[in-house]
Write an enzyme that holds these catalytic residues in place. Structure first.
Site, PDB file in Angstrom:
ATOM      1  N   GLY A  11      22.247   6.603  22.550  1.00  0.00           N
ATOM      2  CA  GLY A  11      22.878   6.557  23.860  1.00  0.00           C
ATOM      3  C   GLY A  11      23.067   7.955  24.402  1.00  0.00           C
ATOM      4  O   GLY A  11      23.827   8.750  23.845  1.00  0.00           O
ATOM      5  N   LEU A  12      22.359   8.279  25.489  1.00  0.00           N
ATOM      6  CA  LEU A  12      22.414   9.624  26.063  1.00  0.00           C
ATOM      7  C   LEU A  12      22.907   9.587  27.507  1.00  0.00           C
ATOM      8  O   LEU A  12      22.341  10.205  28.394  1.00  0.00           O
ATOM      9  CB  LEU A  12      21.027  10.287  25.992  1.00  0.00           C
ATOM     10  CG  LEU A  12      20.546  10.646  24.588  1.00  0.00           C
ATOM     11  CD1 LEU A  12      19.114  11.164  24.643  1.00  0.00           C
ATOM     12  CD2 LEU A  12      21.458  11.681  23.944  1.00  0.00           C
ATOM     13  N   THR A  14      26.561   9.952  29.912  1.00  0.00           N
ATOM     14  CA  THR A  14      27.439  11.101  30.162  1.00  0.00           C
ATOM     15  C   THR A  14      27.998  11.677  28.872  1.00  0.00           C
ATOM     16  O   THR A  14      27.972  12.894  28.645  1.00  0.00           O
ATOM     17  CB  THR A  14      28.596  10.681  31.081  1.00  0.00           C
ATOM     18  OG1 THR A  14      28.064  10.172  32.309  1.00  0.00           O
ATOM     19  CG2 THR A  14      29.503  11.862  31.383  1.00  0.00           C
ATOM     20  N   GLY A 136      40.191   8.303  25.013  1.00  0.00           N
ATOM     21  CA  GLY A 136      39.311   9.445  25.234  1.00  0.00           C
ATOM     22  C   GLY A 136      39.549  10.597  24.289  1.00  0.00           C
ATOM     23  O   GLY A 136      39.366  10.496  23.078  1.00  0.00           O
ATOM     24  N   GLY A 189      33.082   7.497  40.846  1.00  0.00           N
ATOM     25  CA  GLY A 189      32.557   7.190  39.518  1.00  0.00           C
ATOM     26  C   GLY A 189      33.614   6.833  38.491  1.00  0.00           C
ATOM     27  O   GLY A 189      33.320   6.659  37.305  1.00  0.00           O
ATOM     28  N   GLU A 192      33.472   1.093  37.869  1.00  0.00           N
ATOM     29  CA  GLU A 192      32.117   0.546  37.916  1.00  0.00           C
ATOM     30  C   GLU A 192      31.913  -0.247  39.208  1.00  0.00           C
ATOM     31  O   GLU A 192      32.869  -0.579  39.915  1.00  0.00           O
ATOM     32  CB  GLU A 192      31.880  -0.368  36.707  1.00  0.00           C
ATOM     33  CG  GLU A 192      32.070   0.294  35.363  1.00  0.00           C
ATOM     34  CD  GLU A 192      30.982   1.303  35.048  1.00  0.00           C
ATOM     35  OE1 GLU A 192      29.900   1.224  35.671  1.00  0.00           O
ATOM     36  OE2 GLU A 192      31.212   2.172  34.188  1.00  0.00           O
ATOM     37  N   LYS A 207      41.484  -1.572  23.566  1.00  0.00           N
ATOM     38  CA  LYS A 207      42.081  -0.387  22.942  1.00  0.00           C
ATOM     39  C   LYS A 207      43.386  -0.742  22.239  1.00  0.00           C
ATOM     40  O   LYS A 207      43.668  -0.255  21.134  1.00  0.00           O
ATOM     41  CB  LYS A 207      42.307   0.690  24.001  1.00  0.00           C
ATOM     42  CG  LYS A 207      41.019   1.186  24.642  1.00  0.00           C
ATOM     43  CD  LYS A 207      41.287   2.039  25.867  1.00  0.00           C
ATOM     44  CE  LYS A 207      40.001   2.473  26.544  1.00  0.00           C
ATOM     45  NZ  LYS A 207      40.235   3.196  27.809  1.00  0.00           N
TER      46      LYS A 207
END
Length: 437
Positions: A11-12, A14, A136, A189, A192, A207
């Site tokens: 997965g490339l 962000t 995050g 952004g 979605e 989470k």
């Protein structure tokens, strides 16, 4: 110095592109701090031609992340694909089956299959690290499964979705409607094209389920979370909260009760002078209440390429520092086989204060009828405010705003239902819980 740790990145987007760039830029300092170099030897993504702003020459490209996981070229799989099933799950399972450590930021996968994956990792003495899956860049997972060992945690709660926090912040500070704030979040952004997963609380629920397992040593149970989103929050609610000394936040809350474990995600009023009330924009915050340490609050970036990549890199670095063949930390804080079955507390036994907003027909006897219904359900009021009647051609109405003392969810719902049956309420009543950290 030991041989380089070879990793494959699946997965490339962000986060993946940020991770590759950071590792390339900081190879020397990483080698010094980890005692060995970290080398990206393989990558996998759908589009080979996309410019990702970093040099991918010298790495082996796989169109299929599962094939990359099965290859002999990597010692760590970094899964940044996302999703509870499909290629993400298959790649992680393949990596663990082959004896490859896994780092993932995939909260949906862990909420769905975390216990099974943890058991598979433990069977082979592998590390399954997932700091980036929750909040995050905030190191909440490491804190809960390592730093708080020996503590008994009673409650964990927080702001875990930056999109919702951004929307609620702009609604309050700029007087915008929910719809206008959502459109702006999509333009920037933060949200979605289909924002349902964020604004209806599902992202926070995933989470929260992971943190609940770590906090209470139980199996992950995402399906047993009481769920409300923020799409029904109006400017009237925002203004009323401010007048009463509160701000509205979407919180995920898990706590141990006598009847089991309570998990809930919903809009919440928090006192304006608390630290968590001051967390604005896309920032996240997680609070942990424990018996030895006391109260811990961690605040930081909850999303974004660099913030999430930082958490992923921290997990990779832990693997680089570990002893080969020895699992130093159980994925969920304790062996998967020792996790207790999840026992759900009845949500309607939840006790606390409530904000209730009603639009009612402006006529004699309505206030008395409201008071009677509250008394019938043993609900004591902390405050009650009436807003002036409307004009125009409609029958006159007024808004009644009440704040209760501690009561139960069941009592509040029964009282509101009885008021609706009395026939003087116009539209849908608004009920928001009050959380006092």
């Amino acid at each position: 110095m030991a041989d380089a740790l070879k990793i494959g990145v699946a997965g490339l987007g962000t986060v993946g592109a940020s991770l590759v760039r950071i590792i390339h830029e900081r190879q020397e300092s990483l080698a010094v701090s980890c005692g060995r170099a970290i080398e990206i030897t393989a990558v996998s993504a759908r589009n080979r031609d996309k410019d990702r702003g970093t040099d991918l020459s010298g790495t082996t490209w796989f169109d299929d992340p599962v094939e990359m996981a099965k290859s002999g070229d990597i010692e760590v799989l970094v899964e940044l694909i996302g999703g509870a099933d499909g290629a993400a799950r298959e790649a992680v399972e393949a990596a663990l089956a082959r004896g490859v450590h896994v780092v993932t930021a995939n909260k949906a996968l862990l909420a769905e299959s975390g216990v099974a994956l943890a058991a598979a990792a433990e069977e082979k003495g592998l590390l399954l690290n997932f700091e980036a899956a929750v909040a995050g860049g905030i190191p909440v997972i490491k804190a809960m499964r390592e730093s708080l060992t020996g503590n008994t945690i009673s409650r964990v709660y927080g702001i875990m979705n930056g999109t919702c926090n951004y929307i609620l912040t702009r609604m309050e500070k700029e007087g915008l409607s929910f719809e206008d704030c959502l459109q702006e979040a999509q333009r920037l952004g933060y949200a979605e094209a289909d924002p349902t997963f964020d604004i209806e609380g599902n992202d926070t629920a995933h989470k929260l389920a992971i943190m609940t397992a770590l906090a209470f040593g139980c199996e992950i149970s995402c399906d047993d979370i009481y769920l409300e989103g923020i799409s029904n929050i109006t400017q009237e609610d925002i203004r009323a909260a401010a007048e009463l000394g509160y701000r509205i936040k979407l919180l995920g809350v898990a706590q141990r009760t006598e009847g089991g474990i309570e998990q809930r995600v919903h809009p919440t009023m928090v006192p304006h002078d608390t630290v968590i009330a001051q967390v604005d924009g896309v920032t996240n915050a997680v609070a942990i209440e424990s018996d030895i340490l006391g109260d811990l609050l961690m605040v930081g970036p909850g999303a974004g390429g660099d913030a999430t990549a930082s958490a992923v890199l921290g997990d990779v670095a832990d693997i680089a520092k570990s002893r080969p063949g020895i699992q130093t930390v159980a994925a969920l804080g304790r062996p998967a086989k020792s996790l207790t079955p999840y026992k759900k507390a009845r949500m309607r036994s939840h006790e606390g204060g409530y904000f209730i907003r009603l639009r009612v027909v402006d006529r004699i006897g309505v206030i008395a009828a409201i008071a009677r219904r509250m008394a019938d359900n043993q609900i004591s009021l902390e405050s009650i405010v009436q807003h002036s009647a409307n004009g125009g051609g409609e029958a006159p109405t007024k808004t009644i705003i009440m704040v209760t003392h501690a009561t139960t969810e069941l009592s509040v719902r029964n009282a509101v239902s009885a008021m609706e049956s009395d026939g003087y309420i116009v539209g849908k009543p608004q009920v928001i819980r009050i959380e006092k950290p």
